[in-house]
Enzyme design. Structure first.
Site, PDB file in Angstrom:
ATOM      1  N   ASP A 166      -1.958   8.429  -5.931  1.00 10.91           N
ATOM      2  CA  ASP A 166      -1.531   7.000  -5.500  1.00 10.91           C
ATOM      3  C   ASP A 166      -1.929   6.157  -6.435  1.00 10.91           C
ATOM      4  O   ASP A 166      -3.272   5.858  -6.903  1.00 10.91           O
ATOM      5  CB  ASP A 166      -1.974   6.899  -4.053  1.00 10.91           C
ATOM      6  CG  ASP A 166      -1.306   5.602  -3.519  1.00 10.91           C
ATOM      7  OD1 ASP A 166      -0.877   4.802  -4.276  1.00 10.91           O
ATOM      8  OD2 ASP A 166      -1.300   5.427  -2.348  1.00 10.91           O
ATOM      9  N   LEU A 167      -0.867   5.405  -7.184  1.00 11.81           N
ATOM     10  CA  LEU A 167      -1.298   4.670  -8.282  1.00 11.81           C
ATOM     11  C   LEU A 167      -1.788   3.106  -7.677  1.00 11.81           C
ATOM     12  O   LEU A 167      -1.577   2.656  -6.878  1.00 11.81           O
ATOM     13  CB  LEU A 167       0.059   4.021  -8.826  1.00 11.81           C
ATOM     14  CG  LEU A 167       0.827   5.182  -9.709  1.00 11.81           C
ATOM     15  CD1 LEU A 167       2.092   4.541 -10.335  1.00 11.81           C
ATOM     16  CD2 LEU A 167      -0.025   5.984 -10.833  1.00 11.81           C
ATOM     17  N   ASP A 199       5.088   4.864  -4.940  1.00 11.75           N
ATOM     18  CA  ASP A 199       4.156   5.069  -6.299  1.00 11.75           C
ATOM     19  C   ASP A 199       3.291   6.191  -6.006  1.00 11.75           C
ATOM     20  O   ASP A 199       2.148   6.210  -6.675  1.00 11.75           O
ATOM     21  CB  ASP A 199       3.272   3.866  -6.381  1.00 11.75           C
ATOM     22  CG  ASP A 199       2.547   3.534  -5.154  1.00 11.75           C
ATOM     23  OD1 ASP A 199       2.734   4.086  -3.770  1.00 11.75           O
ATOM     24  OD2 ASP A 199       1.668   2.340  -5.292  1.00 11.75           O
TER      25      ASP A 199
END
Length: 858
Positions: free
Chosen positions: A470-471, A513
């Site tokens: 997860d960015l 993302d």
């Protein structure tokens, strides 16, 4: 005076003069006499047939029908003409067979009733007619010779008057028999002088011209013909010479009833000792039916040629040896060969096909078709190599061409260019398994590969690892620099990570993302090192956009895939939990999921336990926000509908303020644990309540999303009808939004629910259209009123011509089906104006208003 043997000799000679093969057969089926034509026809030496059984001239399989036919004739022995009987099969001495027509005539003899049979090989009719002409000429010549001999014998044998009278009587009987044979012939037979004055006509000739034979004798037959035909006949007669006294040609003559008929005429000229023509004999065989058949065949062939030139498929025909006979223009274009160049060549020279993967020659469908005598399809993945190099993906089939007897005469090969279709299919297959933005594997394909990895772990003890990425700070980039910047960042992440893993590993985009990483046959320690390398690589990366630099990071949840895992849902949940803990512990790090890990168990309990979705339902912590949907054809008018969007009020610790959690964060878990049905009912109840409390007074309707679980719930209809009644809600004011994926989970039940609610007046919209592979197929069958164009196409349509074209195509297709369209993610005036130009009906997005509680709107 002639004696008995001499009479027999005369009869034999007369028999040999007959124009057809002649057999004299007794009632026992034994050959009494056979003329030379019969012996030649059957391939026997002279005199070899006399005394043999008729069975020697009949193929074994046809002897019973022949015996039947002979027995039937003996019961009623009367003349039977050539064309009135069936086609019979005969056997030559060399074993070859031929089809024949036979005329039968009773022949009374001192030994009893014999049968005189005239046999005609219909496959060699021209030779038979020529033989008839030659036999007639020979007969007349021998008759002249014999008359001279008889005169000499008369002078020498004056005392033998009685014997001579008997011989003459026998001769007259023979002549009468010959005349009877000629009279009974169906062919037109005539004799005439050099000026065409008729001296003899048979009955068939007279019937053709509608006269009696005696009425025609003495008349010039040339007068019966048209002027242009007279010229042609004179030309034919003029070329006859003693060296070449016979000739044949085709000619059309009007019958007495005005019907034009075609005949094949065999003309034979008689010459005196000085080479001067003394007369002619002509035999005309009726070929009208053959000519009609030829004309019909020609017309059919012309129609077939026009058809083959007009169709869009390529067509090649071959003979029985796979030699090319014909190519239509499409086949010429695809093979690179013209019809003239290809004719007569082996098909393999013209039609070169290989397997697109192995490049080895593909099986020849025509060869199999000719061998097996049935329709043969082309093997999959076949490529046609044109004469000049271009290659085409093709589909084809080969079918046998059969004659009347069922024998395979050749084959027809039909094929068409499917290159574009195969490319489109590959693209669709690629799109179905890949993320459109990054080109990475998508969530569906990732879960499929994760399932395979789990099965290998359970069955074979293989050990794999799952990473949930997860960015960090992606929302900052997306909110401050815009969606285009966020999209570019995701693409750069793909480029950054693509070279870090083995080919057997799988990197996928599984959310906005969020990325998934499946490490195949990778121990946990090794997986942790790889994940940490990913963290370092992304942390060191700087994203530059419009003069600004952004630092991002990534939080990774790591889960081992072992035989102890139950299913992929459990693995993804564990990875999600581990990723969240990584964020909670300060972000930009790796956290491995362990069952005994206190932090993991605590966070797992927060998501799925007391602080989870069930608690949110029980504690009424769900909230509805509303976003307007406006008409693009009526600018400035109030919204026509508001979409109810769900949020959850959540706080991670007691001392913290609550925050709203977006659906993307909890809907997957709700679907995974079967809570969507209860959540959907909460939304319906709350939306109807708030409509009655205020929204309804605006005149606008509301839009409510239904999940796949709810669409398959047989009790949902009763619940909705109860809510209609409880809040006096007008059913026509609600539009239920569904996704294609939700519908196909239980298509029959979903369709029944939609049909029932539409009877109440409610409407349906198909949400996120264009995001599924089979959307067009289901769109034709689902009873929807609106189609919501997926926002991924709308948001960039000003800068992306492909997206704009897709929006236009979806809108046009929807209107063709009578369905109105709603565009999502409309965030600028430029998009609004472009949508108006395309004729899109409604729009929804931040340009018209963000989702807010109803109180904030009012």
């Amino acid at each position: 005076m002639l004696k008995g043997p001499e009479v027999a000799q005369v009869e034999t000679r007369l028999l040999h003069m007959a124009p057809d093969a002649m057999l004299v057969v007794d009632q026992a089926g034994r050959i009494v006499q056979a003329n030379l034509l019969a012996e030649r026809l059957f391939g026997y030496p002279q005199g070899a047939l006399a005394g043999d059984s008729l069975d020697t001239l009949i193929p074994e399989r046809w002897r019973d029908p022949h015996h039947q036919y002979l027995a039937e004739y003996l019961r009623d022995p009367r003349p039977r003409l050539m064309d009135t009987g069936p086609i019979l099969w005969c056997l030559r001495q060399d074993g070859s067979e031929f089809a024949a027509q036979i005329s039968l005539n009773p022949l009374p003899t001192p030994a009893g009733l014999h049968i005189l049979a005239a046999i005609r090989d219909v496959s060699e009719y021209r030779r038979a007619q020529q033989a008839l002409e030659q036999a007639t000429a020979e007969l007349e010549r021998q008759m002249e010779v014999r008359n001279a001999e008889l005169l000499q014998a008369n002078a020498e044998l004056r005392q033998q008057i009685v014997e001579r009278a008997q011989a003459e009587a026998a001769l007259r009987e023979t002549e009468a028999l010959y005349r009877q044979l000629v009279e009974n012939q169906p062919d037109l037979i005539c004799q005439y002088l050099p000026d065409t004055t008729l001296t003899f006509v048979n009955a068939a000739y007279a019937r053709f011209f509608g006269r009696q034979p005696e009425e025609l004798l003495g008349q010039r037959f040339i007068a019966f013909l048209y002027a242009e035909d007279q010229v042609e006949v004179w030309k034919q007669l003029a070329v006859l010479t003693p060296a070449a006294p016979g000739r044949q040609y085709e000619h059309k003559t009007l019958r007495a009833d005005g019907v034009p008929c075609w005949h094949l005429w065999h003309d034979f000229a008689f010459f005196d000792e000085h080479g001067k023509v003394t007369g002619f004999q002509s035999v005309g065989v009726d070929i009208t039916e053959r000519k009609r058949a030829e004309e019909a065949l020609f017309e059919g062939k012309e129609r077939a040629q026009v058809t083959l030139h007009s169709i869009g498929d390529a067509v090649i025909t071959t003979d029985g040896y796979a030699l090319v006979d014909y190519l239509n223009p499409v086949a010429e274009a695809l093979t690179g060969w013209t019809n003239a160049e290809a004719r007569g060549r082996p098909l393999s020279d013209v039609f070169r096909i290989v397997n697109e993967h192995t490049r080895q020659p593909a099986p020849d469908p025509v060869a199999r078709c000719l061998q097996e005598g049935k329709i043969i399809g082309l093997a999959n993945h076949s490529v046609l190599i044109s004469r000049h190099g271009p290659e085409y993906h093709i589909n084809d089939s080969a079918a046998p061409i059969r004659g009347r007897d069922g024998r395979v005469l050749g084959a027809v090969l039909v094929f068409h260019d499917v290159t574009e279709n195969r490319q489109l299919t590959r693209q669709l297959e690629y799109d179905a398994t890949h993320d459109a933005l990054t080109g990475l594997i998508n969530r569906t394909e990732f879960e499929r590969r994760l399932e395979r990895a789990l099965v290998s772990a359970q069955q074979y003890g293989a050990r794999h690892a799952l990473c949930y990425l997860d960015l960090d700070q992606f929302k900052v980039v997306n909110d401050t620099a815009g969606h285009m910047a966020g999209d570019e960042l995701l693409r750069q992440i793909n480029t950054l990570l693509s070279g870090m893993f083995r080919e057997r590993d799988t990197l996928a985009r599984i959310g906005g993302d969020e990325f998934g990483l499946l490490l195949d046959n990778c121990p946990l320690d090794r997986a942790r090192l790889i994940a940490q390398a990913v963290v370092s690589s992304i942390h060191e990366h700087r994203f530059h956009w419009e003069g600004r630099a952004y630092q991002i990071g990534v939080s990774i949840g790591l889960v081992p895939i072992t035989e102890e895992a139950h299913d992929t849902a459990q693995l993804l949940t564990q990875a999600d939990v581990a990723c969240y803990i990584a964020k909670e512990l300060g972000r930009n790090r790796v956290h491995s999921y362990q069952r005994e890990d206190t932090e993991t168990v605590q966070r797992h309990g927060e998501i799925l336990g007391a602080a989870g979705l069930r608690d949110a339902l029980e504690q009424d912590r769900f909230r509805l926000h509303y976003q307007p949907i406006v008409s693009l054809s009526e600018p400035g008018q109030p919204p026509v509908r508001y979409e109810a969007l769900l949020r959850v009020s959540y706080k991670s610790r007691l001392e913290e303020n609550s925050e709203l959690v977006m659906p993307a964060a909890f809907i997957p878990a709700a679907e995974r644990y079967g809570l969507m049905g209860a959540i959907d009912r909460w939304v319906i109840h709350a939306a109807f309540r708030e409509y009655a409390g205020g929204i309804g007074r605006t005149g606008a309707g509301i839009a409510i999303n239904l999940s796949g679980n709810s669409l398959s719930d047989e009790t949902l209809l009763d619940f909705i009808e109860a809510q209609f009644a409880e809040y006096a809600f007008p059913p026509e004011q609600v539009c239920f939004e569904i996704t294609e994926t939700a519908v196909i989970q239980s298509l029959r039940r979903a369709t029944n629910l939609m049909t029932a609610l539409k009877r109440h007046g409610s409407q349906f919209a198909l949400d996120d259209f264009g995001n599924g592979l089979s959307s067009f197929r289901y769109l034709k069958t689902l009873p929807v009123d609106y189609l919501k164009i997926d926002g991924s196409f709308v948001k960039d349509m000003i800068s992306n011509a492909n997206d704009s074209a897709l929006v236009a195509a979806i809108n046009q297709m929807s209107h063709t089906l009578g369905i109105q369209t709603i565009a999502e993610y409309v965030h600028s005036r430029a998009i609004v104006e472009r949508l108006r130009e395309l004729g899109v009906d409604y729009a929804q997005g931040y340009f018209f208003g963000e989702p807010v509680p109803w109180g904030a709107l009012s």
